[in-house]
Structures are given as C-alpha cells and as structure tokens.
Design an enzyme around this catalytic site. Structure first.
Site, PDB file in Angstrom:
ATOM      1  N   LYS A  54       0.842  -1.199   0.000  1.00 17.46           N
ATOM      2  CA  LYS A  54       0.000   0.000   0.000  1.00 17.46           C
ATOM      3  C   LYS A  54       0.878   1.251   0.000  1.00 17.46           C
ATOM      4  O   LYS A  54       0.601   2.234  -0.700  1.00 17.46           O
ATOM      5  CB  LYS A  54      -0.932  -0.022   1.218  1.00 17.46           C
ATOM      6  CG  LYS A  54      -2.014  -1.081   1.079  1.00 17.46           C
ATOM      7  CD  LYS A  54      -2.777  -1.424   2.344  1.00 17.46           C
ATOM      8  CE  LYS A  54      -3.688  -2.630   2.073  1.00 17.46           C
ATOM      9  NZ  LYS A  54      -4.461  -3.097   3.194  1.00 17.46           N
ATOM     10  N   GLN A  98      -5.213  -1.739   9.359  1.00 15.10           N
ATOM     11  CA  GLN A  98      -5.023  -3.059   8.763  1.00 15.10           C
ATOM     12  C   GLN A  98      -5.678  -4.140   9.623  1.00 15.10           C
ATOM     13  O   GLN A  98      -5.495  -4.187  10.837  1.00 15.10           O
ATOM     14  CB  GLN A  98      -3.509  -3.329   8.596  1.00 15.10           C
ATOM     15  CG  GLN A  98      -3.165  -4.607   7.855  1.00 15.10           C
ATOM     16  CD  GLN A  98      -3.611  -4.607   6.384  1.00 15.10           C
ATOM     17  OE1 GLN A  98      -3.697  -3.565   5.740  1.00 15.10           O
ATOM     18  NE2 GLN A  98      -3.908  -5.776   5.854  1.00 15.10           N
ATOM     19  N   ASP A 121     -11.275   2.204   2.934  1.00 14.01           N
ATOM     20  CA  ASP A 121     -11.518   0.765   2.804  1.00 14.01           C
ATOM     21  C   ASP A 121     -12.969   0.484   2.438  1.00 14.01           C
ATOM     22  O   ASP A 121     -13.295  -0.610   1.977  1.00 14.01           O
ATOM     23  CB  ASP A 121     -11.256   0.074   4.157  1.00 14.01           C
ATOM     24  CG  ASP A 121      -9.902  -0.618   4.230  1.00 14.01           C
ATOM     25  OD1 ASP A 121      -9.443  -1.111   3.185  1.00 14.01           O
ATOM     26  OD2 ASP A 121      -9.333  -0.661   5.327  1.00 14.01           O
TER      27      ASP A 121
HETATM   28  N1  GUN Z   1      -6.805  -7.183   5.652  1.00 13.36           N
HETATM   29  C1  GUN Z   1      -6.931  -7.933   4.524  1.00 13.36           C
HETATM   30  N2  GUN Z   1      -7.433  -7.178   3.513  1.00 13.36           N
HETATM   31  C2  GUN Z   1      -7.643  -5.934   4.021  1.00 13.36           C
HETATM   32  C3  GUN Z   1      -8.138  -4.732   3.456  1.00 13.36           C
HETATM   33  O1  GUN Z   1      -8.525  -4.639   2.283  1.00 13.36           O
HETATM   34  N3  GUN Z   1      -8.172  -3.659   4.301  1.00 13.36           N
HETATM   35  C4  GUN Z   1      -7.787  -3.734   5.613  1.00 13.36           C
HETATM   36  N4  GUN Z   1      -7.873  -2.635   6.370  1.00 13.36           N
HETATM   37  N5  GUN Z   1      -7.317  -4.850   6.155  1.00 13.36           N
HETATM   38  C5  GUN Z   1      -7.252  -5.935   5.367  1.00 13.36           C
END
Ligand code: GUN
Length: 283
Positions: A54, A98, A121
């Site tokens: 990211k 996350q 998200d």
């Molecule tokens: N953990 C696995 N995929 C994601 C996601 O798309 N966003 C977040 N915040 N955590 C995750």
C-alpha cells in the site's frame, strides 16, 4: 482449452499510471498532497507485507503515506484515540486500519470510529449501507478490483451465474452486491454449503475467497468459466491461491493468477479511493 490469464498486475499498473498523472495535476493546482495513513497493530508478517504494498502504491502515484506501527498489546481505547485524532487531522485524507486486529480489540468498534469521509476501505456500516443501496460511497477495494478484472475480460456479466465461495465482510458479501449491480445472478457458498460442486459446476463466473490453498480443483469448474482467485495462501514458502491454477487453466476461459491477480487491484482501488477522499475533503 487453455485459459487466458487476466493480469491484475498489468491492469493495476495501467490504472496507477493514469492516477499518477491526475494526482500530479491536482497537487500542482491545489498544492495539497493526498495523504493515506495506515495503522498496523502487531507484527503479523502477511499484514506487514500488505501494508508495504500500500505504501509502495502511494509512492508510485505521487501520494503521501504514513505508517503508524503499534505494538500488539495496544489497548482498544488507545487505538480509538489515535483514529479520532486522525479523523480531525486536516492533513490526513484516508485512514486504513489493517485487519485482522489482535483478539482483544473489537474490530467493528474501530471501523465505526473511522470517519465515513476518510474510510477509504469502504468498511464502515454507512459506506456498506450506501454500497448496498447503490448510493455514492467508497467501494470496498478487493470487491471493486474483482469487478474491474471481470470487466477486463469483456464478457457480458448480465444474466451470468456468478458463484462466490466465501461470505466474509471484506470480500464475499460486498462482491455479491457489486455483481448484482452488474445484473448477474449470484449465489454465495460457504463452509456449510451442501453439494458445493453442484454450484461451482454451474458458475459462469467463479470467485474463490475461502483461504484454502488449491481448494477449487479443475473438476469443480464449468468449462469456459471466468475464475477469479482471491486466495493468498503460503505453501512451502510460496504464494498460491484458492484455485488449483495449473489444472484450472485447462478448463476455464479466463483466470487470475496468484500472485499478480486480485492483490495489485485491491491496492489500486485503495489508491483511487484515497485520491477521491482527498478531492472531496478539500473541495
Ligand atoms: N486485511 C486484509 N485485507 C484488508 C483490506 O482490504 N483492508 C484492511 N484494512 N485490512 C485488510
């Protein structure tokens, strides 16, 4: 038959190049740099690797990212306090916590704390509700990326039978709604589904999001189906999806690889959401 491989990596790179130009123009005009803050609690290796991706994506598209790393023993109240501080920070446009979080922290409480305007998200109940109602909102990143990958094949989704394996809040449930929007007939299967193969064999579009390495075998796939593999599993220190890729190649018409399929698209949708959040907040 040998399936065409739908490269998420290539599509993601194309979208990121275009996004980079738009971001650069925005920065020049407004003198504001879109800024994503990623919060990582604990030291789960998979989460660390996702978060790195990211940050790299932000770098590629001229956006700013800040990683806030917190120890695994961080208290729920401390995390809530941090999110509230970020909500009020005018220099922050997107907030991503996350997941998964350590067991002692209530994920839904944290997601509920993130301001709807910065929820890049698309996980907050308000954004989820808006998505279901087809109102303007941030679409969740993995499901939005999956739809872009299916569209990349140029198949007409209308009237197709899409079968989703997995009913998670992050993938299965939102993909159901996004496919409905595209006029697919959608079935969700899960761990309690009986006669699973009956469903998968009927799928024109099969989406595997269960988290079990090579669970979907070639005999479960309808000849000519589009297969989207959302799984990220580590086997013998190598990444592999939920689909038995090598054998599925012989049956499907299109298939996404792991790595290089859904993963890069998820991050790309997050980058788009972050830029959109920044534009809206600073309007
Ligand atoms: N953990 C696995 N995929 C994601 C996601 O798309 N966003 C977040 N915040 N955590 C995750």
């Amino acid at each position: 038959m040998s399936a065409k491989v739908v490269s998420g990596k290539e599509l993601a790179n194309k979208i990121r190049e275009e996004l980079k130009d738009k971001v650069s123009q925005f920065i020049e005009e407004k003198n504001i740099v879109p800024h994503l803050v990623v919060v990582l609690v604990g030291d789960d290796p998979a989460s660390q690797s996702y978060v790195k991706g990211k940050q790299k994506g932000c770098e590629q598209t001229n956006m700013k990212s800040t990683l806030i790393k917190l120890p695994v023993e961080t208290k729920e109240e401390e995390l809530i306090e941090l999110v509230e501080k970020l909500n009020h920070d005018e220099t922050v446009h997107g907030i991503l916590v996350q997941l998964p979080l350590p067991k002692h922290i209530d994920e839904s409480k944290i997601i509920n704390t993130i301001s709807v305007e910065k929820d890049v998200d698309g996980f907050s109940p308000i954004n989820v509700g808006k998505m279901v109602l087809k109102e303007d909102c941030f679409l969740p990143c993995t499901p939005a990326g999956i739809i872009k990958l299916i569209k990349e094949t140029n198949i007409d989704i209308t009237g197709k039978h899409a079968v989703i394996l997995g009913r998670s809040n992050i993938v299965g449930k939102p993909v159901l709604h996004l496919l409905l929007r595209e006029n697919a007939t959608v079935t969700i299967c899960h761990s309690r589904t009986k006669d699973l193969k009956e469903f998968t064999k009927d799928a024109d579009i099969l989406i595997a999001a269960i988290g079990k390495a090579k669970f979907v075998t070639a005999d479960m796939i309808k000849p000519g189906a589009v297969v989207i593999d959302v799984g990220v599993n580590r086997v013998d220190n190598k990444l592999c999806g939920d689909v038995d890729y090598e054998n599925a190649l012989e049956v499907a018409s299109y298939i996404t690889p792991v790595p290089g399929g859904v993963g890069p698209m998820t991050i790309t949708m997050l980058l788009e959401n972050t830029f959109e959040a920044c534009k809206r907040i600073t309007k």
